[in-house]
Design a protein around this motif. Sequence first.
Motif, PDB file in Angstrom:
ATOM      1  N   ARG A  69       1.062  -1.221   0.152  1.00 55.56           N
ATOM      2  CA  ARG A  69       0.093  -0.102  -0.103  1.00 55.56           C
ATOM      3  C   ARG A  69       0.763   1.327   0.005  1.00 55.56           C
ATOM      4  O   ARG A  69       0.390   2.192  -0.698  1.00 55.56           O
ATOM      5  N   GLU A  70       1.890   1.199   0.890  1.00 61.92           N
ATOM      6  CA  GLU A  70       2.847   2.318   0.764  1.00 61.92           C
ATOM      7  C   GLU A  70       3.748   2.646  -0.515  1.00 61.92           C
ATOM      8  O   GLU A  70       3.525   3.656  -0.738  1.00 61.92           O
ATOM      9  N   GLU A  71       3.944   1.576  -1.147  1.00 61.94           N
ATOM     10  CA  GLU A  71       4.606   1.770  -2.371  1.00 61.94           C
ATOM     11  C   GLU A  71       3.639   2.105  -3.420  1.00 61.94           C
ATOM     12  O   GLU A  71       3.909   3.061  -4.188  1.00 61.94           O
ATOM     13  N   PHE A  72       2.418   1.648  -3.259  1.00 59.20           N
ATOM     14  CA  PHE A  72       1.464   2.072  -4.247  1.00 59.20           C
ATOM     15  C   PHE A  72       1.544   3.563  -4.094  1.00 59.20           C
ATOM     16  O   PHE A  72       1.276   4.335  -5.195  1.00 59.20           O
ATOM     17  N   CYS A  73       1.021   4.050  -2.903  1.00 58.74           N
ATOM     18  CA  CYS A  73       0.885   5.554  -2.585  1.00 58.74           C
ATOM     19  C   CYS A  73       1.928   6.469  -3.022  1.00 58.74           C
ATOM     20  O   CYS A  73       1.524   7.766  -3.650  1.00 58.74           O
ATOM     21  N   GLU A  74       3.156   5.943  -2.674  1.00 57.37           N
ATOM     22  CA  GLU A  74       4.449   6.706  -2.937  1.00 57.37           C
ATOM     23  C   GLU A  74       4.446   6.802  -4.513  1.00 57.37           C
ATOM     24  O   GLU A  74       4.801   7.943  -4.937  1.00 57.37           O
ATOM     25  N   ILE A  75       4.308   5.858  -5.307  1.00 52.25           N
ATOM     26  CA  ILE A  75       4.383   5.939  -6.762  1.00 52.25           C
ATOM     27  C   ILE A  75       3.120   6.918  -7.342  1.00 52.25           C
ATOM     28  O   ILE A  75       3.464   7.662  -8.145  1.00 52.25           O
ATOM     29  N   TRP A  76       1.977   6.561  -6.768  1.00 55.16           N
ATOM     30  CA  TRP A  76       0.765   7.258  -7.417  1.00 55.16           C
ATOM     31  C   TRP A  76       1.213   8.729  -7.279  1.00 55.16           C
ATOM     32  O   TRP A  76       0.948   9.633  -7.874  1.00 55.16           O
ATOM     33  N   THR A  77       1.416   9.051  -5.776  1.00 57.68           N
ATOM     34  CA  THR A  77       1.477  10.666  -5.591  1.00 57.68           C
ATOM     35  C   THR A  77       2.870  11.283  -6.240  1.00 57.68           C
ATOM     36  O   THR A  77       2.642  12.342  -6.394  1.00 57.68           O
ATOM     37  N   SER A  78       3.994  10.639  -6.609  1.00 44.09           N
ATOM     38  CA  SER A  78       5.087  10.999  -7.298  1.00 44.09           C
ATOM     39  C   SER A  78       4.862  11.200  -8.741  1.00 44.09           C
ATOM     40  O   SER A  78       5.472  12.108  -9.463  1.00 44.09           O
ATOM     41  N   GLN A  79       4.021  10.347  -9.328  1.00 41.65           N
ATOM     42  CA  GLN A  79       3.930  10.175 -10.714  1.00 41.65           C
ATOM     43  C   GLN A  79       2.832  10.840 -11.307  1.00 41.65           C
ATOM     44  O   GLN A  79       2.739  11.091 -12.467  1.00 41.65           O
ATOM     45  N   VAL A  80       1.693  10.730 -10.629  1.00 37.26           N
ATOM     46  CA  VAL A  80       0.389  11.135 -11.184  1.00 37.26           C
ATOM     47  C   VAL A  80      -0.085  12.351 -10.662  1.00 37.26           C
ATOM     48  O   VAL A  80      -0.213  12.606  -9.402  1.00 37.26           O
ATOM     49  N   HIS A  81      -0.275  13.524 -11.461  1.00 37.00           N
ATOM     50  CA  HIS A  81      -0.579  14.994 -11.000  1.00 37.00           C
ATOM     51  C   HIS A  81      -1.741  15.487 -11.752  1.00 37.00           C
ATOM     52  O   HIS A  81      -2.040  16.766 -11.595  1.00 37.00           O
ATOM     53  N   ARG A  82      -2.389  14.654 -12.380  1.00 38.15           N
ATOM     54  CA  ARG A  82      -3.883  15.328 -12.880  1.00 38.15           C
ATOM     55  C   ARG A  82      -4.752  15.575 -11.771  1.00 38.15           C
ATOM     56  O   ARG A  82      -4.937  15.019 -10.784  1.00 38.15           O
TER      57      ARG A  82
ATOM     58  N   ALA B 290       2.326   4.823 -14.998  1.00 37.50           N
ATOM     59  CA  ALA B 290       1.774   4.446 -13.501  1.00 37.50           C
ATOM     60  C   ALA B 290       0.239   4.458 -13.670  1.00 37.50           C
ATOM     61  O   ALA B 290      -0.299   3.642 -12.837  1.00 37.50           O
ATOM     62  N   ILE B 291      -0.455   5.351 -14.286  1.00 36.83           N
ATOM     63  CA  ILE B 291      -2.022   5.222 -14.465  1.00 36.83           C
ATOM     64  C   ILE B 291      -2.516   3.867 -14.679  1.00 36.83           C
ATOM     65  O   ILE B 291      -3.095   3.210 -14.287  1.00 36.83           O
ATOM     66  N   CYS B 292      -1.807   3.469 -16.020  1.00 35.33           N
ATOM     67  CA  CYS B 292      -2.083   2.147 -16.807  1.00 35.33           C
ATOM     68  C   CYS B 292      -1.830   1.068 -15.872  1.00 35.33           C
ATOM     69  O   CYS B 292      -2.481   0.036 -15.362  1.00 35.33           O
ATOM     70  N   GLY B 293      -0.362   0.896 -15.185  1.00 33.66           N
ATOM     71  CA  GLY B 293      -0.012  -0.351 -14.476  1.00 33.66           C
ATOM     72  C   GLY B 293      -0.940  -0.263 -13.197  1.00 33.66           C
ATOM     73  O   GLY B 293      -1.141  -1.519 -12.921  1.00 33.66           O
ATOM     74  N   LEU B 294      -0.728   0.633 -12.522  1.00 26.81           N
ATOM     75  CA  LEU B 294      -1.365   0.752 -11.022  1.00 26.81           C
ATOM     76  C   LEU B 294      -2.944   0.381 -11.153  1.00 26.81           C
ATOM     77  O   LEU B 294      -3.650  -0.057 -10.151  1.00 26.81           O
ATOM     78  N   LEU B 295      -3.561   0.643 -12.126  1.00 23.82           N
ATOM     79  CA  LEU B 295      -5.073   0.944 -11.989  1.00 23.82           C
ATOM     80  C   LEU B 295      -5.596  -0.048 -13.144  1.00 23.82           C
ATOM     81  O   LEU B 295      -6.831  -0.028 -13.172  1.00 23.82           O
ATOM     82  N   HIS B 296      -4.966  -0.800 -13.937  1.00 23.71           N
ATOM     83  CA  HIS B 296      -5.600  -1.718 -14.770  1.00 23.71           C
ATOM     84  C   HIS B 296      -6.553  -2.692 -14.518  1.00 23.71           C
ATOM     85  O   HIS B 296      -7.498  -2.868 -14.952  1.00 23.71           O
TER      86      HIS B 296
END
Length: 192
Positions: A4-17, A75-81
């Motif tokens: 969960r922490e890794e997911f949130c870290e990648i999401w918040t650092s890569q996705v800025h929409r 990030a969007i595609c990999g994490l949320l597919h």
Amino acid sequence: MGYREEFCEIWTSQVHRPGADKLLEWLSTTDFFRAPASTRFHGACEQGLVMHSLNVYHALMDRFFEEGDNPESMAICGLLHDLCKANYYKPGTRNVKNEVTGQWEKVPTFNVEDQFPYGHGEKSVYLIERFVRLKPAEAVAIRWHMGGFDDAARGGCRAISEAYDAYPLAVKLHLADLTATYLMEKGTGLHT
């Protein structure tokens, strides 16, 4: 660091929409971070869905990322597919014959209980777009990430071929999903 922490870290650092923070908040109201990725195959365990999502993201970045690719899209595609699998599985039991004793035993399992039967990739796109606007390549990639395992593709749908021809991200996401499922997750005791 946990999944969960890794997911949130990648999401918040890569996705800025716009809406990215709201989508992450919504994920916390679902079972996304606890759910399995499947009932009997890859990631058929608690946290299997988030583990698989991270594996797909890492496969995209490590094996298929090329100059000119958009890290946010990856990030969007990999994490949320597979977002469609949030609130999709329910714990249950099934009977399994004990090979040693010959007796039937109840073992824990996960059962499908789809509250919104809208398809696989389509449902993920729909859920994401409630919060974050997808680019066409991202929507197509997520829609067709199952490749030939998708019901429409098995029926001879030409759209998958056209999607892969037009959007390299769709091919990369499908390959990353296969890589995570059959190579990265094999041998972990999660893929049977």
